[in-house]
Design a protein around this motif. Structure first.
Motif, PDB file in Angstrom:
ATOM      1  N   UNK A 161       0.860  -1.190   0.000  1.00 19.88           N
ATOM      2  CA  UNK A 161       0.000   0.000   0.000  1.00 19.88           C
ATOM      3  C   UNK A 161       0.892   1.234   0.000  1.00 19.88           C
ATOM      4  N   UNK A 162       1.003   1.843  -1.154  1.00 17.29           N
ATOM      5  CA  UNK A 162       1.904   2.988  -1.289  1.00 17.29           C
ATOM      6  C   UNK A 162       1.333   4.211  -0.582  1.00 17.29           C
ATOM      7  N   UNK A 163       2.157   4.800   0.284  1.00 20.54           N
ATOM      8  CA  UNK A 163       1.749   5.998   1.008  1.00 20.54           C
ATOM      9  C   UNK A 163       2.221   7.216   0.213  1.00 20.54           C
ATOM     10  N   UNK A 164       1.324   7.776  -0.594  1.00 19.72           N
ATOM     11  CA  UNK A 164       1.716   8.887  -1.465  1.00 19.72           C
ATOM     12  C   UNK A 164       2.052  10.164  -0.714  1.00 19.72           C
ATOM     13  N   UNK A 165       1.454  10.304   0.472  1.00 17.04           N
ATOM     14  CA  UNK A 165       1.764  11.515   1.242  1.00 17.04           C
ATOM     15  C   UNK A 165       3.219  11.480   1.709  1.00 17.04           C
ATOM     16  N   UNK A 166       3.637  10.282   2.096  1.00 19.75           N
ATOM     17  CA  UNK A 166       5.010  10.125   2.558  1.00 19.75           C
ATOM     18  C   UNK A 166       5.977  10.380   1.397  1.00 19.75           C
ATOM     19  N   UNK A 167       5.622   9.805   0.249  1.00 23.56           N
ATOM     20  CA  UNK A 167       6.472   9.970  -0.929  1.00 23.56           C
ATOM     21  C   UNK A 167       6.567  11.444  -1.293  1.00 23.56           C
ATOM     22  N   UNK A 168       5.423  12.104  -1.266  1.00 23.22           N
ATOM     23  CA  UNK A 168       5.419  13.531  -1.577  1.00 23.22           C
ATOM     24  C   UNK A 168       6.311  14.306  -0.609  1.00 23.22           C
ATOM     25  N   UNK A 169       6.264  13.931   0.668  1.00 26.06           N
ATOM     26  CA  UNK A 169       7.084  14.602   1.674  1.00 26.06           C
ATOM     27  C   UNK A 169       8.570  14.415   1.367  1.00 26.06           C
ATOM     28  N   UNK A 170       8.941  13.205   1.003  1.00 25.85           N
ATOM     29  CA  UNK A 170      10.344  12.934   0.665  1.00 25.85           C
ATOM     30  C   UNK A 170      10.783  13.746  -0.547  1.00 25.85           C
ATOM     31  N   UNK A 171       9.938  13.743  -1.566  1.00 24.71           N
ATOM     32  CA  UNK A 171      10.293  14.471  -2.803  1.00 24.71           C
ATOM     33  C   UNK A 171      10.367  15.970  -2.528  1.00 24.71           C
ATOM     34  N   UNK A 172       9.465  16.435  -1.676  1.00 25.05           N
ATOM     35  CA  UNK A 172       9.483  17.852  -1.285  1.00 25.05           C
ATOM     36  C   UNK A 172      10.819  18.220  -0.657  1.00 25.05           C
TER      37      UNK A 172
ATOM     38  N   UNK B 210      13.353  17.637 -11.896  1.00 27.65           N
ATOM     39  CA  UNK B 210      12.876  16.256 -11.897  1.00 27.65           C
ATOM     40  C   UNK B 210      11.963  16.011 -10.704  1.00 27.65           C
ATOM     41  N   UNK B 211      12.277  16.648  -9.589  1.00 30.41           N
ATOM     42  CA  UNK B 211      11.448  16.511  -8.385  1.00 30.41           C
ATOM     43  C   UNK B 211      10.083  17.150  -8.583  1.00 30.41           C
ATOM     44  N   UNK B 212      10.055  18.264  -9.276  1.00 27.77           N
ATOM     45  CA  UNK B 212       8.788  18.935  -9.518  1.00 27.77           C
ATOM     46  C   UNK B 212       7.864  18.029 -10.329  1.00 27.77           C
ATOM     47  N   UNK B 213       8.421  17.418 -11.360  1.00 29.06           N
ATOM     48  CA  UNK B 213       7.655  16.491 -12.194  1.00 29.06           C
ATOM     49  C   UNK B 213       7.161  15.310 -11.349  1.00 29.06           C
ATOM     50  N   UNK B 214       8.034  14.809 -10.495  1.00 29.33           N
ATOM     51  CA  UNK B 214       7.715  13.685  -9.623  1.00 29.33           C
ATOM     52  C   UNK B 214       6.491  14.005  -8.761  1.00 29.33           C
ATOM     53  N   UNK B 215       6.500  15.200  -8.179  1.00 33.00           N
ATOM     54  CA  UNK B 215       5.399  15.580  -7.287  1.00 33.00           C
ATOM     55  C   UNK B 215       4.066  15.633  -8.007  1.00 33.00           C
ATOM     56  N   UNK B 216       4.098  16.028  -9.252  1.00 35.07           N
ATOM     57  CA  UNK B 216       2.850  16.069 -10.031  1.00 35.07           C
ATOM     58  C   UNK B 216       2.249  14.679 -10.160  1.00 35.07           C
ATOM     59  N   UNK B 217       3.102  13.680 -10.407  1.00 32.65           N
ATOM     60  CA  UNK B 217       2.596  12.312 -10.540  1.00 32.65           C
ATOM     61  C   UNK B 217       2.175  11.739  -9.198  1.00 32.65           C
TER      62      UNK B 217
ATOM     63  N   UNK C 190       9.686   8.438 -12.500  1.00 33.20           N
ATOM     64  CA  UNK C 190      10.203   9.705 -11.992  1.00 33.20           C
ATOM     65  C   UNK C 190      11.380   9.481 -11.058  1.00 33.20           C
ATOM     66  N   UNK C 191      11.229   8.456 -10.216  1.00 28.20           N
ATOM     67  CA  UNK C 191      12.296   8.164  -9.262  1.00 28.20           C
ATOM     68  C   UNK C 191      13.582   7.846 -10.024  1.00 28.20           C
ATOM     69  N   UNK C 192      13.432   7.072 -11.066  1.00 28.79           N
ATOM     70  CA  UNK C 192      14.587   6.723 -11.890  1.00 28.79           C
ATOM     71  C   UNK C 192      15.226   7.975 -12.486  1.00 28.79           C
ATOM     72  N   UNK C 193      14.355   8.846 -12.963  1.00 29.32           N
ATOM     73  CA  UNK C 193      14.811  10.095 -13.565  1.00 29.32           C
ATOM     74  C   UNK C 193      15.563  10.956 -12.545  1.00 29.32           C
ATOM     75  N   UNK C 194      14.975  11.075 -11.354  1.00 27.73           N
ATOM     76  CA  UNK C 194      15.605  11.881 -10.305  1.00 27.73           C
ATOM     77  C   UNK C 194      16.965  11.296  -9.932  1.00 27.73           C
ATOM     78  N   UNK C 195      16.974   9.962  -9.812  1.00 28.30           N
ATOM     79  CA  UNK C 195      18.225   9.310  -9.432  1.00 28.30           C
ATOM     80  C   UNK C 195      19.303   9.543 -10.488  1.00 28.30           C
ATOM     81  N   UNK C 196      18.903   9.453 -11.738  1.00 26.28           N
ATOM     82  CA  UNK C 196      19.839   9.682 -12.840  1.00 26.28           C
ATOM     83  C   UNK C 196      20.411  11.101 -12.784  1.00 26.28           C
TER      84      UNK C 196
END
Lengths: 225, 149
Positions: free
Chosen positions: B68-79, B96-103, B115-121
């Motif tokens: 169960x993916x917690x999108x709020x947590x993910x958003x917090x990390x990306x933020x 790349x982070x901005x794009x990630x947050x949109x998704x 997006x994660x792959x993109x950010x990591x790259x």
């Protein structure tokens, strides 16, 4: 470093949960010759400022000049805080400070990485002096001085009132007054009763040698809040 | 003279990082905050960025791997990652982070993984470049030159 030098240095408390941003703001502030303390949360900021739950109920600050409750360990001239923080946000911190009789006069600046107009107006309405968008730059930091200067000037105006209280306790100061201001002392007492700040300042400045008495008053002023 | 050559190399490399969008004006601000009294400031902040980013990328990986993916947590990390990359001027990571947050907002797991792959790259790219830049600076100082930072 004498009291005079410490008196002229402003002390900023910076609040941010991001370590990188704390490093940045610290460097920005130090480069601008401010003393800096950084903390990573709003609750730690309140702790540092000496905030207590009782402050909100204790609104008459007259009797607190010798009360240990509201005594700040170090004088803080400005608080700059991030908006988005876990737990207490920068806005929450701002609100708590404005509700506190001992902290409401400390200028607060909010920083945020997000440009949300409603957030900005909300903070300004709550009493924030400025709202900076991150990343904060040197040009932003240069806007802080007027807010800190304003608070210092307010403290200067309070000095004569503190003198009245301290004359009873400070024998040294009283003897200085007696030596240098024999004629003016009776009028000073009556001026104090009138609570006329401007007149008191003038009579103080005329006769007293600044380097002997001013630094002392500054030290006492800190305790009076 | 070796120092001169190193200085030129540094100057050109530094310029290219800006031209190619890896770094933005904020990095210049960092450089301006470094001086004789604080000669290691840029290295310090950049190192913190590396540590912070690696931790966040790991956390993001784990978070997206949950049943169960917690999108709020993910958003917090990306933020957070967006914030720190913005603070040091790592422009492409930030974008790349901005794009990630949109998704994240769309709660789209597949897109988030990409997006994660993109950010990591982008992170790995800017890390390599910054390390090279800092090594050049070191060489200049070691050869007796003044830090070009």
């Amino acid at each position: 470093m004498g009291l005079a030098a410490a008196d002229s240095q402003f002390h900023v408390l910076a609040v941010d949960d991001s370590l990188i941003d704390r490093k940045l703001i610290e460097r920005l502030l130090k480069t601008s010759s401010y003393q800096v303390t950084t903390v990573d949360s709003g609750s730690k900021a309140l702790e540092f400022l000496g905030w207590h739950e009782d402050d909100e109920r204790n609104n008459s600050s007259e009797e607190t000049s010798v009360s240990p409750k509201n005594h700040q360990e170090v004088e803080v001239n400005l608080v700059i805080t991030d908006y988005c923080m876990p737990g207490m946000t920068g806005y929450d911190l701002l609100k708590k400070m404005k509700e506190s009789s001992s902290l409401r006069n400390i200028p607060v600046v909010i920083m945020s990485s997000e440009n949300v107009p409603s957030r900005i107006t909300r903070c300004l309405e709550e009493g924030a002096e400025e709202f900076f968008l991150k990343p904060v730059r040197l040009s932003d930091v240069s806007k802080l001085k007027p807010h800190m200067m304003r608070t210092k000037c307010n403290k200067d105006d309070q000095k004569p009132e503190n003198l009245e209280k301290q004359e009873i306790n400070g024998e040294e100061i009283q003897s200085v007054l007696q030596l240098q201001q024999q004629q003016q002392q009776p009028s000073q007492t009556s001026n104090n009763n009138n609570n006329n700040n401007t007149n008191k300042r003038k009579s103080m400045d005329e006769g007293l040698s600044p380097d002997r008495t001013r630094p002392r008053y500054s030290g006492l002023t800190v305790m009076s809040n | 003279m070796e120092v001169d050559q190193l200085q030129r190399t540094f100057h050109d490399y530094h310029a290219s990082l800006f031209n190619e969008g890896f770094l933005d004006e904020q990095f210049v601000q960092l450089q301006q905050l470094q001086d004789e009294s604080n000669p290691g400031f840029v290295v310090e902040v950049v190192s913190l960025f590396f540590e912070d980013s690696e931790r966040l990328l790991n956390d993001l990986s784990k978070a997206l791997d949950q049943v169960n993916v917690d999108f709020r947590k993910i958003d917090a990390h990306v933020h957070q990652l967006k914030g720190s990359s913005s603070s040091i001027g790592a422009q492409r990571v930030r974008n790349a982070c901005i794009a990630f947050r949109n998704f994240c907002d769309e709660r789209n797991i597949e897109a988030c993984l990409q997006c994660l792959q993109q950010v990591r790259q982008e992170y790995l790219l800017v890390k390599t470049k910054l390390e090279a830049l800092l090594r050049l600076e070191q060489q200049i100082v070691a050869a007796g030159g003044a830090s070009p930072m």
